[in-house]
Design an enzyme around this catalytic site. Structure first.
Site, PDB file in Angstrom:
ATOM      1  N   GLY A  71      -7.820   1.753   0.538  1.00 47.12           N
ATOM      2  CA  GLY A  71      -8.914   2.243  -0.065  1.00 47.12           C
ATOM      3  C   GLY A  71     -10.321   1.492  -0.051  1.00 47.12           C
ATOM      4  N   ASN A 150     -11.443   1.557 -12.680  1.00 48.89           N
ATOM      5  CA  ASN A 150     -10.213   0.731 -12.668  1.00 48.89           C
ATOM      6  C   ASN A 150     -10.012  -0.406 -13.657  1.00 48.89           C
ATOM      7  OD1 ASN A 150     -12.434  -0.420 -11.119  1.00 48.89           O
ATOM      8  ND2 ASN A 150     -11.350  -2.238 -10.669  1.00 48.89           N
ATOM      9  N   GLN A 178      -8.375   5.522  -8.461  1.00 53.15           N
ATOM     10  CA  GLN A 178      -7.749   5.209  -9.698  1.00 53.15           C
ATOM     11  C   GLN A 178      -7.379   6.626 -10.193  1.00 53.15           C
ATOM     12  OE1 GLN A 178      -5.990   2.757 -11.108  1.00 53.15           O
ATOM     13  NE2 GLN A 178      -6.911   1.011  -9.739  1.00 53.15           N
ATOM     14  N   GLY A 199      -2.609   4.864  -1.251  1.00 55.30           N
ATOM     15  CA  GLY A 199      -1.415   5.190  -1.458  1.00 55.30           C
ATOM     16  C   GLY A 199      -0.711   4.308  -2.535  1.00 55.30           C
ATOM     17  N   HIS A 200      -1.008   2.765  -2.513  1.00 56.92           N
ATOM     18  CA  HIS A 200      -0.536   1.920  -3.390  1.00 56.92           C
ATOM     19  C   HIS A 200      -0.970   2.073  -4.782  1.00 56.92           C
ATOM     20  CE1 HIS A 200      -3.536  -1.416  -3.867  1.00 56.92           C
ATOM     21  NE2 HIS A 200      -4.052  -0.857  -3.134  1.00 56.92           N
ATOM     22  N   THR A 236      -3.731   2.916  16.569  1.00 54.23           N
ATOM     23  CA  THR A 236      -2.374   3.667  16.267  1.00 54.23           C
ATOM     24  C   THR A 236      -2.095   3.764  14.844  1.00 54.23           C
ATOM     25  OG1 THR A 236      -1.834   2.843  18.438  1.00 54.23           O
ATOM     26  CG2 THR A 236       0.147   3.607  16.914  1.00 54.23           C
ATOM     27  N   CYS A 324      -8.833  -8.366  -7.738  1.00 54.59           N
ATOM     28  CA  CYS A 324      -9.733  -9.256  -6.744  1.00 54.59           C
ATOM     29  C   CYS A 324     -10.535 -10.327  -7.402  1.00 54.59           C
ATOM     30  CB  CYS A 324     -10.609  -8.188  -6.076  1.00 54.59           C
ATOM     31  SG  CYS A 324     -10.396  -6.402  -5.969  1.00 54.59           S
TER      32      CYS A 324
HETATM   33  C1  LIG Z   1     -11.356   1.753  -7.974  1.00 57.56           C
HETATM   34  C2  LIG Z   1     -10.729   1.225  -6.750  1.00 57.56           C
HETATM   35  N1  LIG Z   1     -11.544   1.189  -5.614  1.00 57.56           N
HETATM   36  C3  LIG Z   1     -11.182   0.579  -4.537  1.00 57.56           C
HETATM   37  C4  LIG Z   1      -9.975  -0.038  -4.351  1.00 57.56           C
HETATM   38  C5  LIG Z   1      -9.623  -0.740  -3.270  1.00 57.56           C
HETATM   39  O1  LIG Z   1      -8.420  -0.373  -2.667  1.00 57.56           O
HETATM   40  P1  LIG Z   1      -7.477  -1.021  -1.658  1.00 57.56           P
HETATM   41  O2  LIG Z   1      -6.939  -2.136  -2.523  1.00 57.56           O
HETATM   42  O3  LIG Z   1      -6.497  -0.034  -1.115  1.00 57.56           O
HETATM   43  O4  LIG Z   1      -8.338  -1.569  -0.546  1.00 57.56           O
HETATM   44  C6  LIG Z   1      -9.325  -0.174  -5.597  1.00 57.56           C
HETATM   45  C7  LIG Z   1      -7.964  -1.213  -5.614  1.00 57.56           C
HETATM   46  O5  LIG Z   1      -8.128  -2.160  -6.220  1.00 57.56           O
HETATM   47  C8  LIG Z   1      -9.563   0.255  -6.858  1.00 57.56           C
HETATM   48  O6  LIG Z   1      -9.305   0.057  -7.982  1.00 57.56           O
END
Ligand SMILES: Cc1ncc(COP(=O)(O)O)c(C=O)c1O
Length: 382
Positions: A71, A150, A178, A199-200, A236, A324
């Protein structure tokens, strides 16, 4: 002790069906999708099928999907694409509550001479669309506003925002990481220029994501090299992760209606219980349309770190805000922007559910929460 997971906005467990779909690509189908032989063909087929599955979740054409590593990369790529396409335009609009993967590249652009305007939100996390319209200037290169927050789950009206951007001829990027898989996203109906999904967050693997690029929108590759992704993102392909991501999108689309009903009922049960049983608690963003799975609650006189530790000791994983950030010393920029009072802000929990959350897990959390709040209030040092 059986652990219950309530931090699905940080990451979701891999759906076992997704895992099954990925396994052949970690074994026999190991080829490079760019290779001309049958091994390459097998891998290429997996990637292209996944691209179609991601596109189906967003209701767009598969060739509009650029697959990448996550993301954060997708958000960075959208911003870079917009600014590189119009070097004379030095003004960017976003909001104070964007994810770090949007705010950080914007901060970097400020160092390069860009003017970044971060729109405020109201106390419920809502956005003033008139203010957005007034903020757009002839030199605005991009508007970047998330689909769902988020931390609070508050949803913004993508159709209304994209209509404003279209009217003013400004590119619009939305971080829908989200929102995807939790609310319908229809890019045939809503003319967003760039949109990101990962994806996650929807029971797919980490390290898989997509940037949707509208046909009329410019793309500048962030990762340069060979011609993968039609020259839009080199490297790749992470084939197994991409296949899993596609399968996860497919399953998310299939579960969407059920998701809302079941997950919202569980979330609302937690919310109703807290408001009835725990004094001095407030739900942040409660008055706004929200993701069904997200509950952001602040307890006056508590410490988030203590609450998280206490609940974790009893088998319940919750968070304070974005994964984070950590600890009470680092207050959430989202709650600050919403003006949540300090005595509440420091005692915030983000409880985020998924379609795998069990009723019995909610029972357990509700049994553990009041005493955790009591203990934190007794031990709280201002
Ligand atoms: C709203 C939002 N944007 C971006 C991200 C970043 O995604 P990624 O952890 O896959 O880099 C997150 C993940 O915490 C998110 O919740």
């Amino acid at each position: 002790m059986k652990r219950a997971y309530f931090d699905n906005n940080a990451s979701t467990p891999l759906d076992p069906v997704v895992r099954e779909a990925m396994l052949p690509y970690l074994a026999d189908h190991f080829g490079n999708p760019s290779s001309g032989h049958s091994f390459g063909e097998k891998a290429r087929y997996g990637v292209e099928e996944a691209r179609s599955q991601v596109a189906a979740l967003l209701n767009c054409a598969p060739d509009r999907i650029v697959l990448d590593s996550g993301g954060s990369e997708a958000n960075n790529a959208a911003i870079v694409s917009a600014v590189m396409a119009a070097p004379a335009k030095k003004h960017i609009i976003a909001s104070q509550v964007e994810h770090a993967s949007v705010l950080s590249p914007l901060r970097f652009l400020v160092h390069l001479g860009y003017e970044v305007e971060l729109l405020p939100v109201d106390e419920q996390g809502g956005l003033d669309l008139d203010r957005l319209a007034r903020a757009i200037r002839p030199d605005t290169a991009l508007v970047s506003l998330m689909a769902a927050n988020n931390e609070t789950g508050v949803l913004w009206d993508l159709a209304a925002i994209s209509a404003i951007c279209q009217k003013h001829g400004v590119l619009f990027h939305s971080d829908a990481i989200q929102a995807a898989g939790k609310v319908p996203l229809d890019l045939a109906a809503v003319p967003v220029d760039y949109l990101t999904v990962a994806g996650h967050k929807l029971h797919g693997p980490k390290g898989s994501a997509a940037l949707y690029v509208r046909r009329s929108a410019p793309v500048t590759p962030l990762v340069m090299g060979a011609g993968q992704e039609n020259g839009r993102r080199a490297g790749t392909e992470n084939v197994a992760a991409i296949v899993g991501f596609g399968k996860a999108c497919d399953l998310a689309a299939a579960h969407l209606a059920m998701y809302h009903r079941r997950v919202a009922a569980l979330r609302d049960r937690i919310e109703t219980f807290i408001l009835a049983e725990i004094p001095a608690a407030r739900i942040n963003g409660q008055q706004r349309p929200r993701l069904a799975n997200t509950l952001n609650v602040s307890f006056a006189g508590c410490s988030s770190a203590q609450l998280i530790q206490d609940l974790d000791d009893r088998g319940f994983a919750v968070s304070a805000h974005s994964a984070c950030q950590s600890g009470d010393l680092d207050p959430s920029h989202v709650l600050l922007a919403m003006g949540v009072p300090e005595e509440y802000r420091h005692g915030t929990l983000r409880i985020s559910l998924s379609r795998f959350t069990a009723e019995t897990e909610v029972d357990g959390l509700l049994a553990a929460l009041p005493s955790a709040v009591r203990r934190s209030r007794q031990g709280f040092v201002d």
